[in-house]
Design an enzyme around this catalytic site. Sequence first.
Site, PDB file in Angstrom:
ATOM      1  N   ASP A  31      71.236  -7.734  -4.221  1.00 51.55           N
ATOM      2  CA  ASP A  31      72.483  -6.994  -4.025  1.00 51.55           C
ATOM      3  C   ASP A  31      73.678  -7.772  -4.578  1.00 51.55           C
ATOM      4  O   ASP A  31      73.540  -8.910  -5.036  1.00 51.55           O
ATOM      5  CB  ASP A  31      72.679  -6.661  -2.535  1.00 51.55           C
ATOM      6  CG  ASP A  31      72.501  -7.898  -1.647  1.00 51.55           C
ATOM      7  OD1 ASP A  31      72.956  -8.983  -2.057  1.00 51.55           O
ATOM      8  OD2 ASP A  31      71.903  -7.769  -0.554  1.00 51.55           O
ATOM      9  N   ASP A 100      76.491  -1.943 -17.638  1.00 52.18           N
ATOM     10  CA  ASP A 100      75.557  -1.082 -18.348  1.00 52.18           C
ATOM     11  C   ASP A 100      76.152   0.327 -18.406  1.00 52.18           C
ATOM     12  O   ASP A 100      76.706   0.810 -17.423  1.00 52.18           O
ATOM     13  CB  ASP A 100      74.222  -1.046 -17.573  1.00 52.18           C
ATOM     14  CG  ASP A 100      73.025  -1.145 -18.480  1.00 52.18           C
ATOM     15  OD1 ASP A 100      72.926  -0.300 -19.392  1.00 52.18           O
ATOM     16  OD2 ASP A 100      72.185  -2.044 -18.285  1.00 52.18           O
ATOM     17  N   ASP A 201      72.900   1.876 -23.042  1.00 51.42           N
ATOM     18  CA  ASP A 201      71.486   2.226 -22.958  1.00 51.42           C
ATOM     19  C   ASP A 201      71.118   3.263 -24.037  1.00 51.42           C
ATOM     20  O   ASP A 201      71.830   4.266 -24.195  1.00 51.42           O
ATOM     21  CB  ASP A 201      71.256   2.827 -21.563  1.00 51.42           C
ATOM     22  CG  ASP A 201      69.799   2.941 -21.187  1.00 51.42           C
ATOM     23  OD1 ASP A 201      69.158   1.887 -21.004  1.00 51.42           O
ATOM     24  OD2 ASP A 201      69.303   4.074 -21.045  1.00 51.42           O
ATOM     25  N   GLU A 257      71.923  -0.537 -27.215  1.00 50.93           N
ATOM     26  CA  GLU A 257      70.460  -0.623 -27.275  1.00 50.93           C
ATOM     27  C   GLU A 257      69.972   0.445 -28.261  1.00 50.93           C
ATOM     28  O   GLU A 257      70.215   1.638 -28.053  1.00 50.93           O
ATOM     29  CB  GLU A 257      69.869  -0.361 -25.887  1.00 50.93           C
ATOM     30  CG  GLU A 257      68.373  -0.627 -25.868  1.00 50.93           C
ATOM     31  CD  GLU A 257      67.650   0.054 -24.710  1.00 50.93           C
ATOM     32  OE1 GLU A 257      66.599  -0.465 -24.313  1.00 50.93           O
ATOM     33  OE2 GLU A 257      68.121   1.091 -24.219  1.00 50.93           O
ATOM     34  N   HIS A 331      64.917  -6.805 -19.016  1.00 54.82           N
ATOM     35  CA  HIS A 331      64.205  -6.227 -17.873  1.00 54.82           C
ATOM     36  C   HIS A 331      63.061  -5.296 -18.286  1.00 54.82           C
ATOM     37  O   HIS A 331      62.350  -4.790 -17.430  1.00 54.82           O
ATOM     38  CB  HIS A 331      65.209  -5.474 -16.998  1.00 54.82           C
ATOM     39  CG  HIS A 331      65.844  -4.318 -17.735  1.00 54.82           C
ATOM     40  ND1 HIS A 331      66.726  -4.505 -18.766  1.00 54.82           N
ATOM     41  CD2 HIS A 331      65.685  -2.984 -17.617  1.00 54.82           C
ATOM     42  CE1 HIS A 331      67.085  -3.329 -19.250  1.00 54.82           C
ATOM     43  NE2 HIS A 331      66.470  -2.388 -18.573  1.00 54.82           N
ATOM     44  N   ASP A 332      62.920  -5.023 -19.585  1.00 54.25           N
ATOM     45  CA  ASP A 332      61.841  -4.150 -20.061  1.00 54.25           C
ATOM     46  C   ASP A 332      60.735  -4.927 -20.766  1.00 54.25           C
ATOM     47  O   ASP A 332      59.722  -4.330 -21.153  1.00 54.25           O
ATOM     48  CB  ASP A 332      62.391  -3.128 -21.074  1.00 54.25           C
ATOM     49  CG  ASP A 332      63.391  -2.164 -20.479  1.00 54.25           C
ATOM     50  OD1 ASP A 332      63.270  -1.841 -19.286  1.00 54.25           O
ATOM     51  OD2 ASP A 332      64.306  -1.738 -21.214  1.00 54.25           O
TER      52      ASP A 332
HETATM   53  C1  NOJ Z   1      66.297   1.568 -21.633  1.00 58.67           C
HETATM   54  C2  NOJ Z   1      66.382   0.727 -20.406  1.00 58.67           C
HETATM   55  O1  NOJ Z   1      66.477  -0.619 -20.783  1.00 58.67           O
HETATM   56  C3  NOJ Z   1      65.153   1.029 -19.583  1.00 58.67           C
HETATM   57  O2  NOJ Z   1      64.994   0.137 -18.511  1.00 58.67           O
HETATM   58  C4  NOJ Z   1      65.251   2.444 -19.111  1.00 58.67           C
HETATM   59  O3  NOJ Z   1      64.066   2.808 -18.453  1.00 58.67           O
HETATM   60  C5  NOJ Z   1      65.475   3.413 -20.277  1.00 58.67           C
HETATM   61  N1  NOJ Z   1      66.411   2.929 -21.247  1.00 58.67           N
HETATM   62  C6  NOJ Z   1      65.984   4.726 -19.769  1.00 58.67           C
HETATM   63  O4  NOJ Z   1      67.296   4.564 -19.286  1.00 58.67           O
END
Ligand code: NOJ
Length: 563
Positions: A31, A100, A201, A257, A331-332
């Site tokens: 948090d 973001d 994003d 992104e 994070h992906d």
């Molecule tokens: C890219 C983000 O980095 C990812 O975590 C997300 O699931 C997708 N875009 C959809 O927002």
Amino acid sequence: MSQNKKWWKESVVYQIYPRSFMDSNGDGIGDIPGIISKIDYLNKLGVDVVWLSPVYQSPNDDNGYDISDYQEIMGEFGTMEDWDRLLDEMHKRGIKLVMDLVVNHSSDEHAWFMEARKSKDNTYRDYYIWRPGTRDLPPTDWVGSFGGSAWEYSPETEEYYLHMFSKKQPDLNWENPSLRNDIYSMMKFWLDKGIDGFRMDVINMISKKEFLPTYEEYKEGNPTPLPYQFNGASVHDYLQEMNREVLSKYDIMTVGECPKVTPDQAELYTAEERNELNMVFQFEHMSLDKQKGKQKWDLKPLDLEDLKQNLSKWQKQLENRGWNSLYWNNHDQPRIVSRFGNEGKYRVESAKMLATLLHFMKGTPYIYQGEEIGMTNVRFPGIEDYQDIESENMYQERVHELGYDAEEVMESIYAKGRDNARTPMQWDVSEHAGFTKGTPWLKVNPNYPEINVESDLENKHSIFYHYKKLIELRKKHEIIVYGRYDLILETHDSIFAYTRQLGDEMLLVINNFYEKETEFELPSSIQFRSGELLISNYEDHIVSDLSNFTLRPYESVVYQLKK
Ligand code: NOJ
């Protein structure tokens, strides 16, 4: 033009995934007060900017990337007062905050969508993308990014809406000027609060009109364009409009992104005179360990030559024309030390080598939480231990619909699943790695007694201090930011080496990418009078002759040469 000096070119960014960073109230979920308690830690590392993954109100179908109110804070993360305090405490220590911006889609629980779905003549109907189908047949056969059809039937109006991600993430219709204006107002709300930029994003997916066949076209058997057509015809108009209306009015940084973007396209997004974005996240180097034409789950070992060629292509093509972002992790993505390094015996050496290799390139480096202590991938026993919608859907599809072997599918998740990056931050040796006093929303990696912040801070040779030094060097040596990049030893099968040049100064960056010892030979074209060691990942690195020496497992050194 692109050589103009800018603060965001000279910065190092640290990404926080709030759910997994630090829990202050024992509910098992990271948090905002938890983040506040760790700002001094970030300050010690020396980062200039924090990119905060979404903290907005969200039903959490995709952990905050499905936003139901862009101007409210998610209850689990705290309140707007907490967020104001976060910004304030960061700014007091000279750290900037980048938020973001998730505007390719909203949540299906956003007020706009709840209105839009009610009737075809609702004011908000056109904020989303609707097409007729039949009850059983969607408008096209497109598959969404998280599996299943990209269309969801909405019984109220008997039409389908488009969702390129989960069905709880309906795509917004950027053709509609009212939607664009509402988004710009929302962006101003945050910028006027004093934030320092946006990470956007999947921003190269927002223009899609020409890729969407009408139902009639589809029925008549015309070839259906594939989904995931990026960089649609109007995307640059939208971004230039956004820049004119919003971004240009503030001294901020922006990073978009952009999956599937090529260097030529990246130049269109980032060339300074085009007034769109400062830099993009490209993904080519993240696809080198998958089989061509297949999904990320279809594994293939990395070929070092591909990595050298790919990163160098980006370095050279954007040189003086745009600006690169430099990253191994987010994070992906799986953890880099497990992916391209050695998470076992040479974890420390290989993590430092990968850090040096990246941070000496030209561009803005990003560090993802835990990367600075060499956190690794995780292998939980079964799919029930995983939380990520992408991994879960893939598992269901491959194992239960396509008949893949479950163990093989788990191997793909161990290698590529997004939860590798999302296990809680490992702060210390106490239960749950000091992340929470409760039960963590996702289990902690069981290796936390060996890999944690506390022990890295106590050891002056740790990965943490290597990252800290990389950040300090960037502040001291302009050449790291602005120098020209050139790959050397192009065909060497285990060394990734390159030079940077500015005026009569040169940096020589040499990395043994593997465990096997190997010989480095300086190309004869590189002439110099003196060489000084800037950083190395072995404490006892001494060479008497720079023109020829042996590199130990994962050994990485940087020399500053004077001509
Ligand atoms: C890219 C983000 O980095 C990812 O975590 C997300 O699931 C997708 N875009 C959809 O927002």
